[in-house]
Design a protein around this motif. Structure first.
Motif, PDB file in Angstrom:
ATOM      1  N   ALA A  22       0.549  -0.895  -0.198  1.00  0.00           N
ATOM      2  CA  ALA A  22      -0.217   0.071   0.077  1.00  0.00           C
ATOM      3  C   ALA A  22       0.492   1.509  -0.481  1.00  0.00           C
ATOM      4  O   ALA A  22       0.277   2.798  -0.726  1.00  0.00           O
ATOM      5  N   ASP A  23       1.869   1.194   0.623  1.00  0.00           N
ATOM      6  CA  ASP A  23       2.647   2.587   0.787  1.00  0.00           C
ATOM      7  C   ASP A  23       3.475   2.597  -0.861  1.00  0.00           C
ATOM      8  O   ASP A  23       3.695   3.518  -0.741  1.00  0.00           O
ATOM      9  N   VAL A  24       3.653   1.450  -1.060  1.00  0.00           N
ATOM     10  CA  VAL A  24       4.005   1.740  -3.183  1.00  0.00           C
ATOM     11  C   VAL A  24       2.752   2.139  -4.312  1.00  0.00           C
ATOM     12  O   VAL A  24       3.379   3.336  -4.536  1.00  0.00           O
ATOM     13  N   ALA A  25       2.527   1.928  -3.624  1.00  0.00           N
ATOM     14  CA  ALA A  25       0.606   1.954  -4.292  1.00  0.00           C
ATOM     15  C   ALA A  25       0.395   3.466  -4.443  1.00  0.00           C
ATOM     16  O   ALA A  25      -0.445   4.573  -4.222  1.00  0.00           O
ATOM     17  N   ARG A  26       0.513   4.044  -2.751  1.00  0.00           N
ATOM     18  CA  ARG A  26       0.285   5.294  -2.473  1.00  0.00           C
ATOM     19  C   ARG A  26       1.465   6.562  -2.617  1.00  0.00           C
ATOM     20  O   ARG A  26       0.804   7.600  -3.619  1.00  0.00           O
ATOM     21  N   ARG A  27       2.394   6.236  -3.447  1.00  0.00           N
ATOM     22  CA  ARG A  27       3.140   7.069  -4.490  1.00  0.00           C
ATOM     23  C   ARG A  27       2.993   6.725  -5.765  1.00  0.00           C
ATOM     24  O   ARG A  27       3.307   7.863  -6.528  1.00  0.00           O
ATOM     25  N   ARG A  34      -7.859   6.852  -2.734  1.00  0.00           N
ATOM     26  CA  ARG A  34      -7.025   6.798  -1.437  1.00  0.00           C
ATOM     27  C   ARG A  34      -6.509   4.900  -1.427  1.00  0.00           C
ATOM     28  O   ARG A  34      -7.027   4.315  -1.968  1.00  0.00           O
ATOM     29  N   VAL A  35      -5.954   5.539  -0.237  1.00  0.00           N
ATOM     30  CA  VAL A  35      -5.039   3.915   0.079  1.00  0.00           C
ATOM     31  C   VAL A  35      -5.478   3.927   1.001  1.00  0.00           C
ATOM     32  O   VAL A  35      -4.740   4.197   2.032  1.00  0.00           O
ATOM     33  N   VAL A  36      -6.318   3.347   1.932  1.00  0.00           N
ATOM     34  CA  VAL A  36      -7.302   2.572   2.933  1.00  0.00           C
ATOM     35  C   VAL A  36      -7.105   1.645   2.876  1.00  0.00           C
ATOM     36  O   VAL A  36      -7.926   0.436   2.740  1.00  0.00           O
ATOM     37  N   PRO A  37      -6.658   1.045   4.704  1.00  0.00           N
ATOM     38  CA  PRO A  37      -6.748   0.056   5.422  1.00  0.00           C
ATOM     39  C   PRO A  37      -8.636  -0.598   5.624  1.00  0.00           C
ATOM     40  O   PRO A  37      -8.825   0.490   5.908  1.00  0.00           O
TER      41      PRO A  37
END
Length: 129
Positions: A22-27, A34-37
């Motif tokens: 998800a951290d990679v996806a945010r970049r 939005r990238v959320v749990p």
């Protein structure tokens, strides 16, 4: 709770491997995605069960569509723009589209063994009910 509206990539926040992805996806993804749990997302408003969210990444599209697993990854990659969108398109066309879910399930079933994975990343077994 965050509303389950798109565009959004929803992942398992209890899984270290998923969180790293998800951290990679945010970049890679545009700022409006939005990238959320899933644990902080109102899944019920979109008719999605927590059990589904525990076992596959989810993509909530702009039009309210929800996809999971390999199709969700493909949709997120398409939204990321070039060069990633080309990979997303590739994952969406036959014959790659037919085999991508197998690869996705293999990674999901072994995410606790992958770099960054922990015991908390293990996919829960399906209910015997």
């Amino acid at each position: 709770m965050t509303p389950a509206t798109g565009p959004a990539l929803v992942f398992d926040g209890d899984c270290a491997f998923c969180t790293r992805c998800a951290d990679v996806a945010r970049r890679l993804l545009p700022a409006d995605v939005r990238v959320v749990p899933w644990q902080s997302t109102d899944l019920a408003s979109a008719g999605v069960s927590p059990a589904r969210a525990q076992t596959e990444v989810l993509w909530f599209g702009r039009g309210g569509d929800v996809s999971g697993g390999a199709p969700a990854v493909a949709a997120a990659l398409r939204a990321a723009g070039r060069p990633w969108s080309l990979l997303g398109v590739l994952l969406s066309v036959p014959p790659v589209r037919w085999v991508a879910p197998i690869g996705y399930r293999l990674v999901a079933a072994n995410r606790h063994r992958l770099p960054g994975g922990t015991a908390a990343c293990r996919v829960p077994p399906p209910d015997a009910g």
